[in-house]
Design an enzyme around this catalytic site. Structure first.
Site, mmCIF file in Angstrom:
data_model
loop_
_atom_site.group_PDB
_atom_site.id
_atom_site.type_symbol
_atom_site.label_atom_id
_atom_site.label_comp_id
_atom_site.label_asym_id
_atom_site.label_seq_id
_atom_site.Cartn_x
_atom_site.Cartn_y
_atom_site.Cartn_z
ATOM 1 C CG ASN A 132 38.982 42.106 37.025
ATOM 2 O OD1 ASN A 132 39.698 42.775 37.779
ATOM 3 N ND2 ASN A 132 37.671 42.012 37.189
ATOM 4 C CD1 TRP A 133 45.410 40.057 37.574
ATOM 5 C CD2 TRP A 133 46.808 41.164 38.940
ATOM 6 N NE1 TRP A 133 46.670 39.965 37.052
ATOM 7 C CE2 TRP A 133 47.552 40.630 37.861
ATOM 8 C CE3 TRP A 133 47.480 41.909 39.912
ATOM 9 C CZ2 TRP A 133 48.938 40.824 37.747
ATOM 10 C CZ3 TRP A 133 48.850 42.097 39.797
ATOM 11 C CH2 TRP A 133 49.568 41.555 38.732
ATOM 12 C CE LYS A 134 36.787 38.727 39.372
ATOM 13 N NZ LYS A 134 35.395 38.359 39.389
ATOM 14 C CG HIS A 162 33.680 43.976 36.976
ATOM 15 N ND1 HIS A 162 33.055 43.226 37.944
ATOM 16 C CD2 HIS A 162 34.421 43.122 36.240
ATOM 17 C CE1 HIS A 162 33.418 41.947 37.787
ATOM 18 N NE2 HIS A 162 34.246 41.862 36.765
ATOM 19 C CD GLU A 206 33.387 41.041 40.898
ATOM 20 O OE1 GLU A 206 34.458 41.641 41.048
ATOM 21 O OE2 GLU A 206 33.314 39.867 40.459
ATOM 22 C CD GLU A 245 33.209 40.491 32.713
ATOM 23 O OE1 GLU A 245 34.150 39.703 32.672
ATOM 24 O OE2 GLU A 245 33.023 41.292 33.631
ATOM 25 N N GLY A 285 32.913 34.235 38.089
ATOM 26 C CA GLY A 285 33.430 33.629 39.317
ATOM 27 C C GLY A 285 32.644 32.413 39.774
ATOM 28 C CB SER A 341 33.561 30.801 34.429
ATOM 29 O OG SER A 341 33.061 31.197 35.695
ATOM 30 N N GLY A 397 38.910 36.667 34.901
ATOM 31 C CA GLY A 397 39.131 36.923 36.323
ATOM 32 C C GLY A 397 40.053 35.877 36.923
ATOM 33 N N GLY A 398 39.464 34.873 37.561
ATOM 34 C CA GLY A 398 40.218 33.865 38.305
ATOM 35 C C GLY A 398 41.399 33.276 37.548
HETATM 36 C C1 PEP Z 1 35.671 39.075 35.790
HETATM 37 O O1 PEP Z 1 36.019 39.369 36.906
HETATM 38 O O2 PEP Z 1 35.475 39.965 34.967
HETATM 39 C C2 PEP Z 1 35.506 37.663 35.442
HETATM 40 C C3 PEP Z 1 35.090 37.345 34.240
HETATM 41 O O3 PEP Z 1 35.799 36.756 36.411
HETATM 42 P P1 PEP Z 1 35.918 35.149 36.234
HETATM 43 O O4 PEP Z 1 36.757 34.902 35.008
HETATM 44 O O5 PEP Z 1 36.598 34.684 37.484
HETATM 45 O O6 PEP Z 1 34.540 34.617 36.081
#
Ligand code: PEP
Length: 249
Positions: free
Chosen positions: A11-13, A96, A98, A167, A173, A211, A232-233
């Site tokens: 997930n590039w966000k 998600h 967010e 999640e 994040g 994470s 994500g990251g």
């Molecule tokens: C996400 O955005 O779904 C996510 C899991 O982010 P991260 O891996 O950065 O925690």
């Protein structure tokens, strides 16, 4: 123990740009020849055409980060499932945290979005998870069960057409990952709920997100009810994302 193929979704966000996307995808596609799992990238909507072109003929499947709950019409700023389909989108994140947190998406809206995606032939990746406050109050199970219940009975569709991503909001994040045991405990609850609802529950892929990185992925992915990851990251760095993919066997 289940034998379905694992799925790793990045997930590039709201990150990226034409040059950065190209560099990232070229490195990713070049490193992916022997991927044992399914690989997905969820990219910002303006880059769908670029990413579609750069991933053509590769194993990387394209995902959107959201989809409108409406079919078409006067919904400024929204992107419909049919529009996503025009760009070869195969998966769409829905719900998600967010989106739930900053855009007020309720369980009912998330269910409508999942329904729209399915109607267009797009697989929704339904994201669920508790906040830290909810975990501390002992509400984790109740929260994730409520969120999952909202998408279990989608008109005319079987829950086995959906991917679910657990999640925990406190792990997204933050660099604070759920331990493999914590994640597995919630996944087992979700699997039991799915089993009670559908005889096809074993086919449903339950991803862990929060994470996940190159160091912790193998342990998380070794858990019996963790069928992949939503990343994500670490999906923004090709070597890290490739290591996570390599851990998904
Ligand atoms: C996400 O955005 O779904 C996510 C899991 O982010 P991260 O891996 O950065 O925690």
């Amino acid at each position: 123990m289940n034998s379905k193929k694992k799925l790793i979704a990045g997930n590039w966000k709201m990150n990226g740009g034409l040059a950065a996307n190209e560099a990232l995808l070229k490195a990713l596609v070049a490193g992916l020849e022997n991927a044992a799992c399914d690989v997905v990238v969820a990219v910002p909507a303006p880059y769908l055409a670029q990413v579609q072109a750069l991933t053509a003929g590769s194993v990387v499947a394209l995902a959107a980060q959201d989809v409108s709950q409406h079919e078409a019409g006067a919904y400024t700023g929204e992107t419909s499932a049919a529009m996503l389909k025009d760009f070869g989108v195969r998966f769409a994140l829905v719900g998600h945290s967010e989106r739930r947190q900053y855009h007020g998406e309720t369980d009912a809206v998330v269910a409508e979005k999942a329904q729209r995606a399915l109607a267009a032939g797009i697989t929704p990746i339904v994201c669920i998870g508790e906040t830290l406050q909810e975990r501390d109050a002992g509400q984790t199970e109740a929260v994730v069960k409520r969120q999952l219940a909202a998408v279990i009975h989608l008109n005319g569709h079987c829950i086995s057409e959906v991917v679910v991503a657990y999640e925990p909001v406190w792990a997204i994040g933050t660099g604070r990952t759920a331990s493999p045991e914590q994640a597995q405990a919630v996944h087992a609850v979700l699997r039991a709920q799915l089993s009670a609802a559908s005889e096809k529950a074993d086919r449903i892929r339950l991803l862990y997100g929060g994470s996940m990185n190159a160091s912790n992925a193998a342990q998380l992915l070794a858990q019996p009810d963790i069928d992949g990851g939503l990343v994500g990251g670490a999906s923004l760095k090709a070597p890290d994302f490739l290591q996570i993919i390599a851990a998904a066997r």
